[in-house]
Design an enzyme around this catalytic site. Structure first.
Site, PDB file in Angstrom:
ATOM      1  N   THR A 127       9.956  -2.133 -10.807  1.00 38.78           N
ATOM      2  CA  THR A 127       9.845  -0.813 -10.348  1.00 38.78           C
ATOM      3  C   THR A 127      10.475  -0.564  -9.071  1.00 38.78           C
ATOM      4  OG1 THR A 127       7.586  -0.652 -11.306  1.00 38.78           O
ATOM      5  CG2 THR A 127       8.167   1.155 -10.543  1.00 38.78           C
TER       6      THR A 127
ATOM      7  N   ARG B  24      10.196  -8.368  -5.827  1.00 38.38           N
ATOM      8  CA  ARG B  24       8.907  -8.670  -5.253  1.00 38.38           C
ATOM      9  C   ARG B  24       8.266  -9.641  -5.620  1.00 38.38           C
ATOM     10  NH1 ARG B  24       5.280  -3.143  -4.860  1.00 38.38           N
ATOM     11  NH2 ARG B  24       7.245  -2.404  -3.951  1.00 38.38           N
TER      12      ARG B  24
ATOM     13  N   SER C 261       5.846  -3.160  -0.177  1.00 34.46           N
ATOM     14  CA  SER C 261       5.301  -2.025  -0.036  1.00 34.46           C
ATOM     15  C   SER C 261       3.484  -2.217   0.196  1.00 34.46           C
ATOM     16  CB  SER C 261       5.330  -1.252  -1.387  1.00 34.46           C
ATOM     17  OG  SER C 261       4.875  -0.123  -1.587  1.00 34.46           O
ATOM     18  N   HIS C 262       2.774  -1.738  -0.858  1.00 39.05           N
ATOM     19  CA  HIS C 262       1.129  -1.915  -0.789  1.00 39.05           C
ATOM     20  C   HIS C 262       0.675  -3.421  -1.042  1.00 39.05           C
ATOM     21  CE1 HIS C 262       2.557  -0.915  -4.670  1.00 39.05           C
ATOM     22  NE2 HIS C 262       1.428  -1.488  -5.256  1.00 39.05           N
TER      23      HIS C 262
ATOM     24  N   LYS D 232      14.438  -4.287  -1.394  1.00 34.80           N
ATOM     25  CA  LYS D 232      14.836  -3.469  -2.270  1.00 34.80           C
ATOM     26  C   LYS D 232      15.948  -2.875  -1.569  1.00 34.80           C
ATOM     27  CE  LYS D 232      11.055  -0.038  -0.601  1.00 34.80           C
ATOM     28  NZ  LYS D 232      10.422   0.802  -1.050  1.00 34.80           N
TER      29      LYS D 232
ATOM     30  N   ASP E 249       0.577   3.383   3.201  1.00 40.14           N
ATOM     31  CA  ASP E 249       0.830   1.989   2.652  1.00 40.14           C
ATOM     32  C   ASP E 249       1.666   1.099   3.793  1.00 40.14           C
ATOM     33  OD1 ASP E 249       3.218   2.907   1.864  1.00 40.14           O
ATOM     34  OD2 ASP E 249       3.396   1.801   0.158  1.00 40.14           O
TER      35      ASP E 249
ATOM     36  N   ASP F  29       4.879   0.118   3.611  1.00 37.90           N
ATOM     37  CA  ASP F  29       6.246   0.506   4.173  1.00 37.90           C
ATOM     38  C   ASP F  29       6.229   2.107   4.394  1.00 37.90           C
ATOM     39  OD1 ASP F  29       5.825   0.942   1.514  1.00 37.90           O
ATOM     40  OD2 ASP F  29       8.106   0.882   1.008  1.00 37.90           O
TER      41      ASP F  29
ATOM     42  N   ASP G 258       5.479   4.699   2.484  1.00 37.32           N
ATOM     43  CA  ASP G 258       6.106   5.675   1.502  1.00 37.32           C
ATOM     44  C   ASP G 258       4.920   6.333   0.935  1.00 37.32           C
ATOM     45  OD1 ASP G 258       5.710   3.642  -0.009  1.00 37.32           O
ATOM     46  OD2 ASP G 258       7.627   3.811  -0.852  1.00 37.32           O
ATOM     47  N   ARG G 259       3.759   5.682   0.811  1.00 43.62           N
ATOM     48  CA  ARG G 259       2.619   6.208   0.191  1.00 43.62           C
ATOM     49  C   ARG G 259       1.730   7.067   1.170  1.00 43.62           C
ATOM     50  NH1 ARG G 259       0.537   2.429  -4.679  1.00 43.62           N
ATOM     51  NH2 ARG G 259       2.828   1.823  -5.499  1.00 43.62           N
TER      52      ARG G 259
ATOM     53  N   THR H 168       7.849   6.424 -14.365  1.00 45.20           N
ATOM     54  CA  THR H 168       7.313   6.003 -12.984  1.00 45.20           C
ATOM     55  C   THR H 168       8.305   5.009 -12.349  1.00 45.20           C
ATOM     56  OG1 THR H 168       5.197   5.618 -14.124  1.00 45.20           O
ATOM     57  CG2 THR H 168       5.688   4.282 -12.187  1.00 45.20           C
TER      58      THR H 168
ATOM     59  N   GLU I 249       4.225  11.325  -7.560  1.00 37.00           N
ATOM     60  CA  GLU I 249       3.554  10.296  -8.600  1.00 37.00           C
ATOM     61  C   GLU I 249       2.040  10.288  -8.299  1.00 37.00           C
ATOM     62  OE1 GLU I 249       6.363   7.030  -9.634  1.00 37.00           O
ATOM     63  OE2 GLU I 249       6.710   6.997  -7.720  1.00 37.00           O
TER      64      GLU I 249
ATOM     65  N   SER J 129       0.382   7.870  -7.948  1.00 37.22           N
ATOM     66  CA  SER J 129       0.150   6.540  -7.198  1.00 37.22           C
ATOM     67  C   SER J 129       0.470   6.926  -5.799  1.00 37.22           C
ATOM     68  CB  SER J 129       1.108   5.531  -7.652  1.00 37.22           C
ATOM     69  OG  SER J 129       2.681   5.838  -7.552  1.00 37.22           O
TER      70      SER J 129
ATOM     71  N   LYS K  50       9.835   8.414  -1.400  1.00 40.03           N
ATOM     72  CA  LYS K  50       8.636   9.018  -0.897  1.00 40.03           C
ATOM     73  C   LYS K  50       8.008   8.772   0.294  1.00 40.03           C
ATOM     74  CE  LYS K  50       5.811   5.469  -3.366  1.00 40.03           C
ATOM     75  NZ  LYS K  50       6.419   4.818  -4.242  1.00 40.03           N
TER      76      LYS K  50
ATOM     77  N   ARG L  67      -2.503  -0.483 -16.438  1.00 40.03           N
ATOM     78  CA  ARG L  67      -2.872   0.874 -15.811  1.00 40.03           C
ATOM     79  C   ARG L  67      -3.245   1.682 -16.972  1.00 40.03           C
ATOM     80  NH1 ARG L  67      -1.722  -0.424 -10.757  1.00 40.03           N
ATOM     81  NH2 ARG L  67       0.501  -0.958 -10.121  1.00 40.03           N
TER      82      ARG L  67
HETATM   83  C1  VG1 Z   1       3.834   1.537  -8.580  1.00 41.34           C
HETATM   84  C2  VG1 Z   1       3.321   2.822  -9.000  1.00 41.34           C
HETATM   85  C3  VG1 Z   1       4.638   3.792  -8.966  1.00 41.34           C
HETATM   86  C4  VG1 Z   1       5.334   3.531  -7.576  1.00 41.34           C
HETATM   87  C5  VG1 Z   1       5.619   1.964  -7.529  1.00 41.34           C
HETATM   88  C6  VG1 Z   1       6.343   1.745  -6.165  1.00 41.34           C
HETATM   89  O1  VG1 Z   1       4.543   0.914  -9.877  1.00 41.34           O
HETATM   90  O2  VG1 Z   1       2.540   3.120 -10.215  1.00 41.34           O
HETATM   91  O3  VG1 Z   1       4.354   4.979  -9.213  1.00 41.34           O
HETATM   92  O4  VG1 Z   1       6.657   4.329  -7.712  1.00 41.34           O
HETATM   93  O5  VG1 Z   1       4.551   1.244  -7.618  1.00 41.34           O
HETATM   94  O6  VG1 Z   1       5.489   2.142  -5.185  1.00 41.34           O
HETATM   95  P1  VG1 Z   1       3.800   0.112 -11.033  1.00 41.34           P
HETATM   96  O7  VG1 Z   1       5.080  -0.369 -11.801  1.00 41.34           O
HETATM   97  O8  VG1 Z   1       2.878  -1.110 -10.378  1.00 41.34           O
HETATM   98  O9  VG1 Z   1       2.861   0.930 -11.638  1.00 41.34           O
HETATM   99  V1  VG1 Z   1       5.759   1.349  -3.693  1.00 41.34           V
HETATM  100  O10 VG1 Z   1       4.860   2.520  -2.564  1.00 41.34           O
HETATM  101  O11 VG1 Z   1       5.547   0.005  -3.998  1.00 41.34           O
HETATM  102  O12 VG1 Z   1       7.548   1.516  -3.229  1.00 41.34           O
HETATM  103 CO    CO Z   2       5.214   1.632  -0.760  1.00 39.63          CO
END
Ligand code: VG1
Ligand code: CO
Length: 548
Positions: free
Chosen positions: A18, A22, A117-118, A130, A282, A284, A286-287, A349, A368, A370, A381, A501
């Site tokens: 996504t 990672r 990210s998270h 990325k 989070d 990085d 963005d959340r 997504t 989103e 999330s 984001k 999910r």
């Molecule tokens: C998750 C979230 C999605 C978000 C993605 C990246 O993806 O559901 O909405 O865009 O993380 O967010 P997945 O495929 O695990 O559901 V981040 O903050 O990692 O850039």
């Molecule tokens: Co993030």
């Protein structure tokens, strides 16, 4: 300094997910692994964008373990591949939204963000890479597919034999023929925020003595940004930003701003003498998670509230062209769009799907479920943007978070919403569950579950309205005639096993029925989800690992 050409072999068995590649840190530490991905990226850019020689790219990360080592490798490879200039955040630090901002302002070819990210960090945690394109946004499918294709053919990479570059002192230095420009990580981003929001009013709110806020940066990347914005520019007292120093292992925590992992903040906002407003971001940056005193705002509602009140912020004074949300995000924003008479787009997504709509000026605000919201100011984001937007609205309306939210529900109705995550499911079991659901899809229409009747059931497919590209298999949707929905999809960001999910949503128009606990309001739907997908039996898990 000598350019070395190192022999290597194809290495990726799976397309990047996504948001980029990672994997466990230990995977990235394997010989040639990171190098292969970076060379595949440069080679793909050469094919898609034309010559990369002399171009500028932006480079930074969330400060997690392996960030510094990766930066040195990438700098040397960029120099060996003919890149002209790399703008690198001081100390290797750049949040995802700040990177997007710098790419756009410097009109760079693109940027490389080092983050998972998270996901947890540290030597046993995750690392990630990325690539973001010229518009500042995540690489679209066309680019990630090219990188994946190249990774299957790669047989060498290029790297400069040189000593490490000082990335802790602002200013320029040379690495071979390439300029390394160490930039302040915060300045450009903070100025952009100042241009969008009413900093005077937020300053008044934060210094009035009648409003207290608490920002939890979770020892991840937003610490320096949040301190510069809230404590230095907006007058909030020292200590407003908690866990503000980025650490390589995020202090042992899981930098995911939700009710489970941001429990310290949740305890403060739901405890005695709670402040008026709480927020977390989070790894990085963005959340975002928004909390009021004893009150949790779902990300889907947050998107709807920001859209409904957008004109209160100077950057959005003239209104919105449109709203876009990812498919599993609740339809609360759709109701706002309908009232405003503007379009609401439903995308798969992942933030990359908003890029074309934003570039074409068809959507202004996106979100989103999330914990991701942002606008056309960048192409990612943006956690702190959402926090500032909320503060701007609260400062103008002089309401509590709860009052604002309840007033919103009275006007538009409430979309009860919850997401169930089943993490660490065995990949085979998860695949069985999804294919079982798939097989059932054609038989569900018209089927009754208590008072509910299935209106439609499908696997979401999206045709980009701008470039016509089609993305299939983006999640299984079961919609009922009363407007409620269940969505099932597998995560594309996890690194161990599979994550299932399940997204649940139900609309309530009547104000007298809007006060329920979402788990109570959604209880029937939760039972239906289990009946249809056999979640407990097939995952072997009685309860989800995270409920949002
Ligand atoms: C998750 C979230 C999605 C978000 C993605 C990246 O993806 O559901 O909405 O865009 O993380 O967010 P997945 O495929 O695990 O559901 V981040 O903050 O990692 O850039
Ligand atoms: Co993030």
């Amino acid at each position: 300094m000598k350019v070395e050409t190192i022999k290597t072999k194809p290495f990726l068995d799976q397309k990047p997910g996504t948001s980029g590649l990672r994997k466990l840190v230990t995977v990235f530490q394997q010989p040639h692994y990171l190098e292969n991905f970076i060379q595949s990226t440069f080679d793909s850019l050469e094919t898609i964008e034309g010559p990369i020689k002399g171009q500028t790219i932006v480079l930074g990360g969330d400060g997690r373990y392996y960030n510094r080592q990766a930066i040195q490798i990438i700098l040397k490879m960029a120099a060996a591949n003919g890149i002209g200039r790399v703008k690198v955040g001081r100390g290797g630090i750049l949040s995802t939204p700040a990177t997007s901002c710098v790419i756009r302002q410097s009109q760079s070819l693109g940027g490389i963000i080092l983050s998972a990210s998270h996901n947890p960090g540290g030597p046993n945690g995750d690392f990630g890479v990325k690539y973001n394109i010229r518009n500042g946004g995540p690489a679209p499918e066309k680019v990630t597919e090219a990188i994946f294709a190249r990774s299957k053919e790669i047989d060498y990479y290029k790297i400069l034999e040189a000593s490490d570059v000082d990335i802790d002192t602002l200013g320029e230095s040379k690495l071979g023929d390439m300029v390394v420009e160490v930039i302040d990580s915060v300045n450009d981003y903070a100025s952009l925020m100042e241009a969008l929001f009413d900093f005077d009013r937020i300053h008044d709110l934060l210094t009035s003595g009648a409003f207290r806020m608490c920002m939890d940066s979770m020892h991840a990347v937003t610490g320096p940004y949040a301190q510069a914005l809230f404590e230095q520019r907006l007058g909030a007292p020292a200590g407003t930003v908690q866990n503000g120093v980025p650490l390589e292992d995020f202090g042992g925590g899981h930098p995911d701003p939700n009710l489970v992992y941001a429990h310290d903040l949740v305890d403060v906002l739901f405890g005695e003498n709670a402040p008026d407003f709480g927020a977390a971001s989070d790894g990085d940056g963005d959340r975002n998670m928004i909390l009021g005193r004893q009150f949790f705002v779902t990300p889907s509602d947050s998107l709807a509230v920001l859209a409904a009140n957008a004109t209160l912020a100077p950057g959005y004074r003239d209104g919105l062209a449109g709203i876009a949300r990812s498919m599993p995000t609740s339809q609360a924003a759709d109701r706002v769009a309908a009232q405003l008479g503007i379009p609401c787009y439903e995308t798969p997504t992942g933030w990359k799907f908003f890029g074309n709509l934003l570039d074409a000026g068809q959507a202004t605000i996106c979100g989103e479920e999330s914990f991701g919201t942002s606008s056309n100011h960048i192409r990612e984001k943006d956690g702190l943007w959402a926090v500032l937007f909320w503060l701007n609205i609260l400062a103008v309306k002089q309401q509590s978070v709860q009052q604002l939210m309840q007033e919103h529900w009275q006007t538009y109705g409430r979309n009860y919403y919850s997401r169930y995550d089943y993490e660490g499911v065995e990949s085979d079991r998860a695949a069985t569950l999804m294919s079982g659901l798939h097989a059932k899809l054609p038989t569900l229409k018209g089927k009754r579950f208590g008072p509910r009747e299935v209106d439609y059931s499908d696997d979401f497919s999206y045709t980009d309205p701008i470039d016509g590209s089609v993305s299939q298999n983006q999640g299984i949707r079961i919609g009922f005639t009363d407007g409620s929905r269940i969505v099932f999809r597998l995560s594309g960001t996890g690194t161990q096993g599979a994550t299932l999910r399940v997204y649940l949503e139900q609309y309530e128009a009547e104000a007298s029925k809007q006060h329920l606990d979402p788990q109570q309001a959604l209880a029937d739907l939760i039972a239906i989800a289990d009946e249809v997908a056999q979640i407990r039996t097939l995952t072997g898990m009685e309860t989800p690992t995270v409920i949002t």
